[in-house]
Design an enzyme around this catalytic site. Structure first.
Site, short mmCIF file in Angstrom:
data_model
loop_
_atom_site.label_atom_id
_atom_site.label_comp_id
_atom_site.label_asym_id
_atom_site.label_seq_id
_atom_site.Cartn_x
_atom_site.Cartn_y
_atom_site.Cartn_z
N ALA A 1 -91.85 33.68 55.80
CA ALA A 1 -90.94 34.77 55.47
C ALA A 1 -90.45 35.54 56.70
O ALA A 1 -89.84 36.60 56.56
CB ALA A 1 -91.63 35.72 54.50
N ASN B 1 -99.54 36.42 54.98
CA ASN B 1 -99.67 35.17 55.74
C ASN B 1 -98.79 35.21 56.99
O ASN B 1 -99.12 34.61 58.02
CB ASN B 1 -99.25 33.98 54.88
N HIS C 1 -89.75 42.74 56.76
CA HIS C 1 -90.68 42.48 57.87
C HIS C 1 -89.99 42.85 59.18
O HIS C 1 -88.91 42.32 59.48
CB HIS C 1 -91.07 41.00 57.92
N1 LIG Z 1 -96.41 31.90 55.28
C1 LIG Z 1 -95.62 32.73 54.64
O1 LIG Z 1 -94.71 33.34 55.20
C2 LIG Z 1 -95.79 32.93 53.17
C3 LIG Z 1 -96.84 32.37 52.49
N2 LIG Z 1 -96.96 32.54 51.14
C4 LIG Z 1 -98.11 31.90 50.48
O2 LIG Z 1 -97.65 30.68 49.92
C5 LIG Z 1 -98.52 30.31 48.84
C6 LIG Z 1 -97.69 29.86 47.64
O3 LIG Z 1 -96.90 30.95 47.20
P1 LIG Z 1 -96.31 30.98 45.72
O4 LIG Z 1 -95.82 29.65 45.33
O5 LIG Z 1 -95.39 32.14 45.67
O6 LIG Z 1 -97.63 31.33 44.89
P2 LIG Z 1 -97.85 31.23 43.30
O7 LIG Z 1 -98.90 32.23 42.99
O8 LIG Z 1 -96.56 31.27 42.59
O9 LIG Z 1 -98.44 29.75 43.13
C7 LIG Z 1 -99.69 29.40 43.60
C8 LIG Z 1 -100.07 28.10 42.95
O10 LIG Z 1 -101.30 27.65 43.51
C9 LIG Z 1 -102.04 27.07 42.46
N3 LIG Z 1 -103.47 27.00 42.79
C10 LIG Z 1 -104.34 28.00 43.00
N4 LIG Z 1 -105.56 27.51 43.26
C11 LIG Z 1 -105.45 26.16 43.19
C12 LIG Z 1 -106.37 25.09 43.35
N5 LIG Z 1 -107.66 25.31 43.63
N6 LIG Z 1 -105.92 23.84 43.22
C13 LIG Z 1 -104.61 23.60 42.95
N7 LIG Z 1 -103.69 24.57 42.78
C14 LIG Z 1 -104.12 25.84 42.90
C15 LIG Z 1 -101.78 27.97 41.28
O11 LIG Z 1 -102.10 27.27 40.11
P3 LIG Z 1 -102.89 27.92 38.85
O12 LIG Z 1 -101.85 28.11 37.81
O13 LIG Z 1 -103.85 26.83 38.50
O14 LIG Z 1 -103.55 29.18 39.31
C16 LIG Z 1 -100.29 28.18 41.44
O15 LIG Z 1 -99.57 27.13 40.83
C17 LIG Z 1 -99.40 31.55 48.58
O16 LIG Z 1 -100.66 31.37 49.22
C18 LIG Z 1 -98.65 32.67 49.28
O17 LIG Z 1 -99.48 33.73 49.66
C19 LIG Z 1 -96.02 33.21 50.42
C20 LIG Z 1 -94.97 33.78 51.06
C21 LIG Z 1 -94.80 33.76 52.48
O1 LIG Z 2 -93.10 36.37 51.40
C1 LIG Z 2 -93.32 37.35 52.12
O2 LIG Z 2 -92.46 38.24 52.34
C2 LIG Z 2 -94.60 37.48 52.88
C3 LIG Z 2 -95.80 36.99 52.20
O3 LIG Z 2 -95.92 37.05 50.98
C4 LIG Z 2 -96.89 36.45 53.02
O4 LIG Z 2 -96.74 36.41 54.25
O5 LIG Z 2 -97.91 36.05 52.45
#
Ligand SMILES: NC(=O)C1=CN([C@@H]2O[C@H](COP(=O)(O)OP(=O)(O)OC[C@H]3O[C@@H](n4cnc5c(N)ncnc54)[C@H](OP(=O)(O)O)[C@@H]3O)[C@@H](O)[C@H]2O)C=CC1
Ligand SMILES: O=C([O-])CC(=O)C(=O)O
Length: 260
Positions: free
Chosen positions: A124, A182, A212
């Site tokens: 992000a 993250n 951000h």
């Molecule tokens: N690097 C960056 O800038 C950013 C990183 N992120 C991160 O990206 C990731 C994905 O985001 P987002 O798609 O919005 O999240 P969501 O909450 O929409 O989806 C997460 C998914 O992970 C699944 N999950 C959780 N635990 C497990 C497991 N043990 N095995 C398999 N699947 C699992 C959940 O399934 P279930 O239905 O089974 O719980 C759900 O489908 C998050 O960790 C988020 O924090 C997000 C935004 C920015």
């Molecule tokens: O999507 C965003 O703005 C940031 C976020 O959730 C993350 O870094 O985990």
């Protein structure tokens, strides 16, 4: 490129729609997904016609070249080494897991031994190219991140006036907000490290965007970046840009000329 996705949430759904339905990565396809709930796996098979596994070994043996983690930091901790040990390339979006220097070191060494790679999308935020360039000779003095999110999505409750809910290092930030910051870890890994990168998190009752602001100072000069990200409608914690950055990381794998 044959892609496998771990997770079935907001980012995973964006990816399968973009790649398999809208064909935004010609020549590539999401071949399989790993989901932990059998009923969700059945639904993914019905909706997208892709193979959906609840068994990690079976998923990793499904003929995929590259795995995209789109789940949680725990999933990275639990499965990243297994994925790499199968000589798959890995894209990690829950970068927060790599705050742990031991996990980072083990993954790095395993990739070196097996000749595979891990890709960390910019997520992000932006400006990681500048931070990385500044670090080429270690000439970076200060990096800070201020993140402002709608209070309801950040805290799960509303607040009357804006509140600074965290101020400290990136290491502490990700342990307190593993689903929201993250970005602080990828910024730290590109630059000064998780204990030297400062983070402020603000819960804003009026905000409609995930904002951000990154400031960096070094021998190159100064960088100030402000991103006003639209949230994903299904999960407002996650910015649309984060999902786009995973797609862009995959697209780079198919290109002969890499920018940045
Ligand atoms: N690097 C960056 O800038 C950013 C990183 N992120 C991160 O990206 C990731 C994905 O985001 P987002 O798609 O919005 O999240 P969501 O909450 O929409 O989806 C997460 C998914 O992970 C699944 N999950 C959780 N635990 C497990 C497991 N043990 N095995 C398999 N699947 C699992 C959940 O399934 P279930 O239905 O089974 O719980 C759900 O489908 C998050 O960790 C988020 O924090 C997000 C935004 C920015
Ligand atoms: O999507 C965003 O703005 C940031 C976020 O959730 C993350 O870094 O985990």
């Amino acid at each position: 490129m044959k892609i496998g996705i771990i997770g079935g949430g907001t980012v995973a759904t964006f990816l399968i729609k973009s790649i398999n339905v809208d064909q935004k990565l010609p020549g590539s396809l999401v071949e399989s997904v790993y989901l932990r709930k059998p009923e969700v796996a059945d639904e993914w098979e019905r909706t997208y016609g892709t193979r959906a596994f609840t068994d990690m070994e079976a998923f990793l043996s499904s003929g995929i070249d590259i795995v995209v983690e789109a789940a949680t930091v725990e999933v990275v901790r639990d499965y990243a080494e297994l994925v790499i040990s199968k000589r798959k390339e890995l894209v990690v979006i829950s970068v927060g897991a790599l705050v742990d220097p031991e996990l980072y070191g083990r993954l790095n060494e395993l990739c070196r031994q097996l000749g595979t790679k891990i890709y960390l999308p910019s997520g992000a935020i932006g400006g990681l190219d500048v931070i990385h360039s500044a670090m080429a000779l270690g000439q970076l003095d200060e990096v800070s991140l201020t993140t402002r999110k709608p209070a309801a999505s950040l805290l799960g409750r509303q607040v009357e006036v804006e509140e600074v809910v965290f101020f400290g290092t990136a290491t502490e930030a990700i342990s307190k907000f593993p689903k929201n910051i993250n970005v602080a870890i990828v910024l730290s890994l590109a630059g000064l490290g998780c204990d030297q990168t400062s983070v402020k998190i603000v819960a804003d009752p009026e905000a409609t965007k995930n904002t951000h602001c990154i400031e960096a100072v070094g021998s190159f000069g100064k960088m100030n970046i402000r991103l006003e990200n639209d949230p994903m409608p299904d999960n407002p914690k996650t910015s649309y840009l984060a999902a786009l950055s995973v797609l862009s990381t995959l697209k780079k794998q198919t290109e002969r000329i890499t920018i940045g």
